[in-house]
Design an enzyme around this catalytic site. Structure first.
Site, PDB file in Angstrom:
ATOM      1  N   GLN A  71      28.909 -11.016  -1.715  1.00  0.00           N
ATOM      2  CA  GLN A  71      26.875 -11.482  -1.120  1.00  0.00           C
ATOM      3  C   GLN A  71      26.528 -10.302  -0.554  1.00  0.00           C
ATOM      4  O   GLN A  71      26.193  -9.397   0.016  1.00  0.00           O
ATOM      5  CB  GLN A  71      26.719 -12.929  -0.595  1.00  0.00           C
ATOM      6  CG  GLN A  71      26.836 -14.464  -1.617  1.00  0.00           C
ATOM      7  CD  GLN A  71      26.503 -15.031  -1.433  1.00  0.00           C
ATOM      8  OE1 GLN A  71      26.407 -15.722  -0.297  1.00  0.00           O
ATOM      9  NE2 GLN A  71      25.305 -15.299  -1.365  1.00  0.00           N
ATOM     10  N   HIS A  72      24.664 -10.423  -1.171  1.00  0.00           N
ATOM     11  CA  HIS A  72      23.271  -9.340  -1.148  1.00  0.00           C
ATOM     12  C   HIS A  72      23.363  -7.872  -0.990  1.00  0.00           C
ATOM     13  O   HIS A  72      23.085  -6.761  -1.968  1.00  0.00           O
ATOM     14  CB  HIS A  72      23.411  -9.788   0.725  1.00  0.00           C
ATOM     15  CG  HIS A  72      23.209 -11.112   1.196  1.00  0.00           C
ATOM     16  ND1 HIS A  72      22.480 -11.293   0.736  1.00  0.00           N
ATOM     17  CD2 HIS A  72      24.208 -11.240   1.637  1.00  0.00           C
ATOM     18  CE1 HIS A  72      22.898 -12.844   0.937  1.00  0.00           C
ATOM     19  NE2 HIS A  72      23.249 -12.975   1.794  1.00  0.00           N
ATOM     20  N   ASP A 237      30.818 -15.207  -2.210  1.00  0.00           N
ATOM     21  CA  ASP A 237      32.095 -15.795  -1.634  1.00  0.00           C
ATOM     22  C   ASP A 237      31.733 -16.770  -0.461  1.00  0.00           C
ATOM     23  O   ASP A 237      33.084 -17.785  -0.674  1.00  0.00           O
ATOM     24  CB  ASP A 237      32.456 -15.127  -0.272  1.00  0.00           C
ATOM     25  CG  ASP A 237      31.151 -13.723   0.353  1.00  0.00           C
ATOM     26  OD1 ASP A 237      30.079 -14.833   0.495  1.00  0.00           O
ATOM     27  OD2 ASP A 237      30.940 -13.204   0.882  1.00  0.00           O
TER      28      ASP A 237
END
Length: 477
Positions: A71-72, A237
């Protein structure tokens, strides 16, 4: 047999599983590594995905694919879909000052008010990992690159787009994402299901093209062309792992990978102004509040490196020492920390005596310190009203014999340990089967069906000593 594929494009590698859509049985598997570091050109992910697909026997006989991923990460694209600069990953902490600025600004100079305002808006308080802080860093540190940004995607968004023909036959307006990954950007609200472009503009200074947010079982845009394989929406995830495990309300997953994550499925969104709990969405239409630490399996790696042993040797040493390591405590903030938000913190050892300067004591302190940090995350979930009834222990670190044995003593609950697997890729495969089926509910198969239960009495003094040492941690000079 109808086949589906799930992808896990993680920090360290790319994995591809090919499974039977009806039973979930594993048919093939492939893997390829990613470069080290906290920034990487997305082309390296694409190359690794192609290698992993080849290792998994290709996708020619696969009907549907979904991509789960870290992520991110900030993937900035220009108007032609070209990557503007290397992507900044979730664990790149250079944007910590930008996060502090964004919180302070939204609160009109009041940090506490700003934190709660962000939590109310997006379910989370910005820290260095969130995409919105990386975009503010880009605006301030690389204004020429910021001016070129025409679209912003996340790692799994970009890979899904490339699989669909993005950059070749599809432009940036074809980017898609899902609720779980969008909720980690810092400019999408799980509570309202919409983007907060005002917050994005506050960070970057402009509002670029953003991926369309698909529903949990909605196919990507290439399905409109009748293309095969069908692409699912994908997932972050942690949400993909929760889908693989079939988590429901009251279930909590404790994942020990590069990061440590404590996540729970919830029927309602959260808005924790303390920042300890980030209020994400899940991959089914519900919510996934979680607490994330920067330090997890690498704590075990570092301890093994110091002691000159492998993971099996570290476990043997740790299990030979007494509970609590005779008062030796490791606060494991080796890469700074996210929960609590201390990006400049360092790890520290407390309670050293002549009697505790043994390899066994240090090994025990390393395992217990890592678990205590995760236990703090479980407490943070409870504090915002998330029920915690059943724990699942997953991730690479869960394969440590010492971690499995000591987790119940530190976490205070029995621990369910599923058969080792690629849970993120498996969750993506389950989502692909769901999209393909057209049914309201996801397929019944899950990775938790054969979980073993680890039980042991809680040892509360371990956490008490850790709590006393935790707030004495040092920061980098």
């Amino acid at each position: 047999m109808t086949l589906v594929a799930g992808v896990d494009s993680s920090t360290q590698s790319c994995k591809v599983v090919v499974r039977d859509a009806q039973t979930g049985a594993l048919v093939r598997f492939g893997r390829a590594g990613h470069p080290d570091g906290t920034e990487v050109h997305p082309d390296r992910w694409w190359e690794a995905l192609q290698q992993a697909i080849t290792a998994a026997g290709g996708l020619d006989d696969v009907e549907a694919v979904s991509v789960g991923g870290q992520q991110h990460g900030m993937v900035a694209l220009d108007a032609d879909g070209r990557v503007v600069r290397d992507a900044l990953l979730w664990n790149d902490t250079r944007s910590a000052p930008a996060a502090a600025d964004l919180v302070r600004e939204l609160g009109g100079g009041d940090v506490e008010a700003g934190a709660q305002a962000w939590a109310d808006a997006i379910g989370s308080v910005p820290v260095a990992s969130l995409t919105v802080t990386k975009l503010r860093w880009l605006r301030d540190a690389e204004p020429e690159n910021a001016a070129r940004v025409a679209a912003v995607a996340l790692p799994h968004d970009w890979l899904t787009w490339r699989l669909a023909g993005g950059g070749d036959t599809l432009g940036i307006d074809a980017l898609v994402t899902d609720r779980s990954d969008a909720s980690g950007t810092g400019y999408w609200s799980p509570a309202t299901g919409g983007y907060r472009t005002d917050l994005l503009e506050r960070a970057l200074g402009s509002v670029p093209v953003l991926p369309r947010v698909l529903g949990p079982r909605e196919a990507g845009p290439q399905a409109l062309l009748g293309a095969r394989p069908v692409l699912g929406p994908g997932a972050g995830d942690n949400a993909a792992a929760a889908l693989a495990l079939g988590l429901g309300p009251g279930d909590v997953a404790v994942s020990i990978g590069t990061s440590g994550v404590v996540s729970a499925v919830s029927a309602a969104p959260t808005a924790d102004g303390s920042g300890l709990v980030t209020g994400f969405a899940d991959a089914t239409g519900a919510f996934l509040p979680l607490a994330c630490t920067l330090n997890a399996s690498r704590v075990l790696d570092a301890a093994g490196r110091m002691l000159g042993v492998d993971h099996a040797g570290l476990s043997e040493l740790a299990l030979s020492a007494p509970a609590g390591a005779d008062g030796l405590v490791l606060v494991p903030y080796l890469e700074g920390e996210r929960t609590p938000n201390r990006p400049d913190a360092t790890g520290s050892l407390h309670g050293m005596t002549l009697g505790t300067t043994t390899p066994a004591h240090l090994a025990r302190a390393a395992v217990e310190g890592m678990l205590c940090s995760l236990a703090d995350g479980i407490d943070a979930l409870r504090a915002v009203g998330v029920p915690v009834q059943r724990l699942f222990l997953i991730g690479g670190g869960a394969q440590s014999a010492a971690v499995r044995a000591l987790a119940p003593t530190v976490l205070g609950l029995d621990v369910h340990v599923p058969t080792p697997g690629e849970y993120v890729a498996d969750g993506a495969a389950r989502q692909a089967a769901w999209v393909l089926s057209g049914q309201d509910a996801a397929p019944s198969w899950s990775a938790a069906a054969d979980a073993q239960v680890a039980s042991a009495p809680a040892v509360p003094e371990v956490r008490a000593r850790y709590a006393a040492a935790r707030d004495l941690t040092l920061t980098r000079a």
